[in-house]
Design an enzyme around this catalytic site. Structure first.
Site, mmCIF file in Angstrom:
data_model
loop_
_atom_site.group_PDB
_atom_site.id
_atom_site.type_symbol
_atom_site.label_atom_id
_atom_site.label_comp_id
_atom_site.label_asym_id
_atom_site.label_seq_id
_atom_site.Cartn_x
_atom_site.Cartn_y
_atom_site.Cartn_z
ATOM 1 C CB THR A 5 -7.672 24.895 -36.299
ATOM 2 O OG1 THR A 5 -7.578 25.937 -37.278
ATOM 3 C CG2 THR A 5 -6.365 24.813 -35.519
ATOM 4 N N GLY A 50 -11.313 21.225 -38.877
ATOM 5 C CA GLY A 50 -11.118 20.187 -39.880
ATOM 6 C C GLY A 50 -12.313 19.311 -40.179
ATOM 7 C CB SER A 85 -17.233 21.039 -42.745
ATOM 8 O OG SER A 85 -17.024 22.301 -42.144
ATOM 9 N N GLY A 86 -15.595 21.431 -45.202
ATOM 10 C CA GLY A 86 -15.035 22.396 -46.149
ATOM 11 C C GLY A 86 -13.555 22.245 -46.428
ATOM 12 C CB ILE A 87 -10.925 24.842 -46.808
ATOM 13 C CG1 ILE A 87 -11.527 25.541 -48.041
ATOM 14 C CG2 ILE A 87 -9.400 24.904 -46.860
ATOM 15 C CD1 ILE A 87 -11.310 27.038 -48.088
ATOM 16 N N GLY A 88 -10.947 22.644 -44.469
ATOM 17 C CA GLY A 88 -10.216 21.879 -43.465
ATOM 18 C C GLY A 88 -10.325 20.380 -43.700
ATOM 19 C CE1 TYR A 98 -14.050 35.561 -43.007
ATOM 20 C CE2 TYR A 98 -13.665 36.810 -45.025
ATOM 21 C CZ TYR A 98 -13.595 35.621 -44.312
ATOM 22 O OH TYR A 98 -13.076 34.501 -44.900
#
Length: 247
Positions: free
Chosen positions: A12, A14, A16-19, A148
């Protein structure tokens, strides 16, 4: 480099970034990868670049999650790897908090993550791996991060309980908790190049290893936890912050 061959992975958030980095890593390891996101154009662009499948879904919507699980079951059958990564962040004191801000963060980061696991359990293959993206802030206290951090702390409790509930199926549930990580968000916060450098220098100063984390580092950990090398690991939280929680 094909130790995840023939495995179906769903990620989920997915695009950009870590995904994105994790989708790339798992595909390189031989997995069939599905990425999701709430912005159709962004998720389809990322999928085209990665050579993976895109399904538009908003993690803050339980009905979207249900539709996603149904679509994945229809197209791929059972799932071997589930990386619940989508999330947002914002800052503000408890006094400044609004219900709208609270709901926007908790609906994606906690409720959405919770129900993604819930709705996917019926299609998780015995022996599957579930990884939640948590945060080192679940183990630290900083002013302005109450919503957060609370969501991530709650998520870590779910990880442990889910690990117990799913152990009979040999389904492993773990979390990865990065610290400051170089992702696209650094380019989206409205600062110029010099201001971004100043901010990053200040962050790095609080990290014992004196460097920012990289999305690829987290991706490799998710890949490891999804492999047979980690088949005896469940209910664990892996903090990846260069020693920040120790400082």
């Amino acid at each position: 480099m094909d130790n995840l061959k023939d495995k179906v992975a769903v990620i989920t958030g997915g695009n950009s970034g870590i995904g994105y980095a994790t989708a790339k890593q798992l595909k390189e390891q031989g997995a069939t990868v599905v990425i999701t996101g709430r912005r159709k154009e962004a998720i389809e662009k990322a999928a085209l670049e990665l050579g993976v499948t895109a399904i538009t879904a908003d993690q803050s919507s339980v009905s979207d999650i249900e539709s996603l699980a149904s679509k994945v079951k229809e197209d791929f059958g059972q799932v071997d790897i589930l990386f619940i990564n989508a999330g947002i962040t914002d800052k503000g004191t408890i006094e400044q908090a609004t219900e709208a801000l609270f709901d926007s963060i908790i609906n994606i980061n906690f409720k959405g993550a919770y129900f993604t696991l819930s709705k996917f359990i019926p299609i998780l293959k015995d022996g599957a791996s579930v990884v939640f993206l948590s945060s080192n802030t679940a183990n630290m206290s900083y002013a302005g991060t109450s919503i957060y951090s609370s969501g991530k702390t709650a998520l870590n409790a779910v990880v442990k309980i889910a690990a117990l509930e799913l152990a009979s199926k040999k389904i492993r549930v773990n979390s990865v908790s990065p610290g400051p990580t170089e992702t696209e968000i650094m380019k989206k916060i409205g600062l110029n190049e010099e201001e971004v450098k100043t901010l990053m220098d200040a962050i790095v100063d609080n990290i014992p290893l004196k460097q920012m984390g990289k999305s690829e580092d987290v991706a490799k950990m998710v890949s490891y936890l999804s492999s047979d090398a980690a088949k005896f690991i469940t209910g664990a939280d892996f903090i990846m912050d260069g020693g920040m929680v120790l400082a």
